[in-house]
Each structure stands twice: as structure tokens, then as C-alpha cells.
Write a protein that holds these residues in place. Sequence first.
Motif, PDB file in Angstrom:
ATOM      1  N   UNK A  64       0.851  -1.187   0.000  1.00 22.13           N
ATOM      2  CA  UNK A  64       0.000   0.000   0.000  1.00 22.13           C
ATOM      3  C   UNK A  64       0.890   1.241   0.000  1.00 22.13           C
ATOM      4  N   UNK A  65       0.538   2.231  -0.805  1.00 22.42           N
ATOM      5  CA  UNK A  65       1.248   3.517  -0.811  1.00 22.42           C
ATOM      6  C   UNK A  65       0.225   4.632  -0.653  1.00 22.42           C
ATOM      7  N   UNK A  66       0.441   5.498   0.329  1.00 25.92           N
ATOM      8  CA  UNK A  66      -0.466   6.624   0.572  1.00 25.92           C
ATOM      9  C   UNK A  66       0.343   7.865   0.935  1.00 25.92           C
ATOM     10  N   UNK A  67      -0.322   8.989   0.824  1.00 26.63           N
ATOM     11  CA  UNK A  67       0.199  10.250   1.337  1.00 26.63           C
ATOM     12  C   UNK A  67      -0.769  10.695   2.424  1.00 26.63           C
ATOM     13  N   UNK A  68      -0.239  11.161   3.530  1.00 30.27           N
ATOM     14  CA  UNK A  68      -1.091  11.614   4.636  1.00 30.27           C
ATOM     15  C   UNK A  68      -0.834  13.095   4.894  1.00 30.27           C
ATOM     16  N   UNK A  69      -1.907  13.875   4.823  1.00 36.99           N
ATOM     17  CA  UNK A  69      -1.824  15.285   5.193  1.00 36.99           C
ATOM     18  C   UNK A  69      -1.857  15.399   6.710  1.00 36.99           C
ATOM     19  N   UNK A 101       0.584  11.815  16.974  1.00 40.56           N
ATOM     20  CA  UNK A 101      -0.723  11.458  16.416  1.00 40.56           C
ATOM     21  C   UNK A 101      -0.538  10.769  15.070  1.00 40.56           C
ATOM     22  N   UNK A 102       0.298  11.335  14.222  1.00 42.59           N
ATOM     23  CA  UNK A 102       0.538  10.734  12.911  1.00 42.59           C
ATOM     24  C   UNK A 102       1.134   9.337  13.061  1.00 42.59           C
ATOM     25  N   UNK A 103       2.027   9.160  14.014  1.00 43.90           N
ATOM     26  CA  UNK A 103       2.598   7.836  14.249  1.00 43.90           C
ATOM     27  C   UNK A 103       1.537   6.808  14.611  1.00 43.90           C
ATOM     28  N   UNK A 104       0.630   7.194  15.485  1.00 35.71           N
ATOM     29  CA  UNK A 104      -0.453   6.280  15.861  1.00 35.71           C
ATOM     30  C   UNK A 104      -1.382   5.996  14.680  1.00 35.71           C
ATOM     31  N   UNK A 105      -1.628   7.009  13.874  1.00 38.59           N
ATOM     32  CA  UNK A 105      -2.484   6.841  12.693  1.00 38.59           C
ATOM     33  C   UNK A 105      -1.826   5.888  11.693  1.00 38.59           C
ATOM     34  N   UNK A 106      -0.534   6.047  11.473  1.00 38.70           N
ATOM     35  CA  UNK A 106       0.180   5.165  10.539  1.00 38.70           C
ATOM     36  C   UNK A 106       0.121   3.720  11.031  1.00 38.70           C
ATOM     37  N   UNK A 107       0.318   3.515  12.320  1.00 40.29           N
ATOM     38  CA  UNK A 107       0.248   2.153  12.869  1.00 40.29           C
ATOM     39  C   UNK A 107      -1.153   1.560  12.674  1.00 40.29           C
ATOM     40  N   UNK A 108      -2.176   2.342  12.954  1.00 42.04           N
ATOM     41  CA  UNK A 108      -3.547   1.859  12.783  1.00 42.04           C
ATOM     42  C   UNK A 108      -3.816   1.516  11.320  1.00 42.04           C
ATOM     43  N   UNK A 110      -1.553   0.610   9.119  1.00 43.35           N
ATOM     44  CA  UNK A 110      -0.798  -0.613   8.831  1.00 43.35           C
ATOM     45  C   UNK A 110      -1.556  -1.859   9.311  1.00 43.35           C
ATOM     46  N   UNK A 111      -2.188  -1.757  10.445  1.00 43.37           N
ATOM     47  CA  UNK A 111      -2.904  -2.895  11.021  1.00 43.37           C
ATOM     48  C   UNK A 111      -4.285  -3.126  10.383  1.00 43.37           C
ATOM     49  N   UNK A 112      -4.742  -2.194   9.568  1.00 40.41           N
ATOM     50  CA  UNK A 112      -6.055  -2.296   8.928  1.00 40.41           C
ATOM     51  C   UNK A 112      -5.997  -3.333   7.803  1.00 40.41           C
ATOM     52  N   UNK A 113      -6.764  -4.402   7.894  1.00 38.96           N
ATOM     53  CA  UNK A 113      -6.726  -5.429   6.851  1.00 38.96           C
ATOM     54  C   UNK A 113      -7.244  -4.926   5.497  1.00 38.96           C
ATOM     55  N   UNK A 114      -7.898  -3.791   5.481  1.00 34.59           N
ATOM     56  CA  UNK A 114      -8.431  -3.239   4.227  1.00 34.59           C
ATOM     57  C   UNK A 114      -7.612  -2.048   3.725  1.00 34.59           C
ATOM     58  N   UNK A 115      -6.375  -1.943   4.162  1.00 33.75           N
ATOM     59  CA  UNK A 115      -5.583  -0.765   3.783  1.00 33.75           C
ATOM     60  C   UNK A 115      -5.342  -0.652   2.278  1.00 33.75           C
ATOM     61  N   UNK A 116      -5.333  -1.770   1.564  1.00 34.89           N
ATOM     62  CA  UNK A 116      -5.140  -1.681   0.106  1.00 34.89           C
ATOM     63  C   UNK A 116      -6.280  -0.917  -0.561  1.00 34.89           C
ATOM     64  N   UNK A 117      -7.427  -0.831   0.087  1.00 40.35           N
ATOM     65  CA  UNK A 117      -8.562  -0.094  -0.474  1.00 40.35           C
ATOM     66  C   UNK A 117      -8.254   1.389  -0.625  1.00 40.35           C
ATOM     67  N   UNK A 129      -7.591   9.607  12.183  1.00 42.58           N
ATOM     68  CA  UNK A 129      -7.618   9.510  13.647  1.00 42.58           C
ATOM     69  C   UNK A 129      -9.041   9.263  14.136  1.00 42.58           C
ATOM     70  N   UNK A 130     -10.005   9.967  13.555  1.00 38.67           N
ATOM     71  CA  UNK A 130     -11.407   9.762  13.933  1.00 38.67           C
ATOM     72  C   UNK A 130     -11.839   8.347  13.546  1.00 38.67           C
ATOM     73  N   UNK A 131     -11.523   7.934  12.331  1.00 39.62           N
ATOM     74  CA  UNK A 131     -11.907   6.598  11.853  1.00 39.62           C
ATOM     75  C   UNK A 131     -11.394   5.507  12.777  1.00 39.62           C
ATOM     76  N   UNK A 132     -10.149   5.643  13.239  1.00 34.57           N
ATOM     77  CA  UNK A 132      -9.532   4.610  14.066  1.00 34.57           C
ATOM     78  C   UNK A 132      -9.688   4.864  15.572  1.00 34.57           C
ATOM     79  N   UNK A 133     -10.413   5.916  15.958  1.00 29.51           N
ATOM     80  CA  UNK A 133     -10.644   6.192  17.367  1.00 29.51           C
ATOM     81  C   UNK A 133      -9.409   6.657  18.115  1.00 29.51           C
ATOM     82  N   UNK A 134      -8.558   7.404  17.430  1.00 29.41           N
ATOM     83  CA  UNK A 134      -7.306   7.870  18.023  1.00 29.41           C
ATOM     84  C   UNK A 134      -7.448   9.330  18.435  1.00 29.41           C
TER      85      UNK A 134
END
Length: 162
Positions: A64-69, A101-108, A110-117, A129-134
Motif C-alpha cells: 500500500x502507498x499513501x500520502x497523509x496530510x 498522532x501521525x505515528x499512531x495513525x500510521x500504525x492503525x 498498517x494494522x487495517x486489513x483493508x488498507x489496500x482499499x 484519527x477519527x476513523x480509528x478512534x485515536x
Amino acid sequence: MRSSYVATVYATPLMLPHRDGLVVFTSSSGGVHYAFGPAYGVPKAGTDKMAADMAVDFKDVGITAVSIWMGSLLTDRVRTIIAGNPDKFGHILETAETPELTGHVVWALYMDPRRMDVSGQTLIGAELAVKYGIKDEDGRQPPSYRQLFGVHPHQQQAHVMR
């Protein structure tokens, strides 16, 4: 951008045997609106595009490759600037987020089984952060730049030329 590209070139062989991995670039909304001049905005837009193009190349190998603002970051330097002139810069504290916060978001992510979506997309860290409850420090929920300023990432077109 060059260092991000080179780092990915060296990291890719570590991920390929597993047919799994996550490449995250950090960027900002400055890639879609004027912010601090072209020396700031153009690399942000390029970083978002690099994630989109790498996602095309990685699609068949499970990476998976993404850019995070990220929002305004409360780095030690920014905290010092705010403390030095709170009347001028204190408002930043209302919406800024910590680098953690970004570190926690990246970890979440990574752990998301649907991250390729979401591979190839530019994502907003505050929304993830909202999606993952962070929550950020002190239980804060930084706002999305979409909410604050009405800006959102550009959607890449599906057409691929090889």
C-alpha cells in the motif's frame, strides 16, 4: 521528494518477499492551495502524486502507498515559537496536532486489513484519527483541513499509461 523516493527504493526489497507493506509519505493541504509559496506547495503536490503513482506500481505485490496530510504540527520548535509570542501564535494550539498522532495513525493504517482499499490516495490524518478512534495528547481531536478550510485532496484519474 528525492529522499522519499530513494528511501522507498531501498525499502521495497524488504517488503516484496512478504507481498505486504505500507509506504507512507507525509504531506499537507499546501499541495492543493497556496501556502507559503511554490517552494512549499509544489513538493507537497508532488509527494501526493508520488504516492498515487507508486500505488499503481505496487498494486500487484500487496504494498500500500499513501500520502497523509498532517495538520499544523506541535513540534518542540513550534511550541517554543508559540511560547515566545503567545498573543501572535497562541491560536495554533487550538487546531495543531502532535507528531505522535501521525505515528499512531500510521500504525492503525498498517494494522487495517483493508488498507489496500486506500492505496494511491491522499488521506487526511485527522480524519484517519477519527476513523480509528485515536485521540491526540490531552484527549484532543484535531480538526480536518477539509472542515477548517474546505480543502480536500485531489482524486487521481484511473487511466494508466505504460
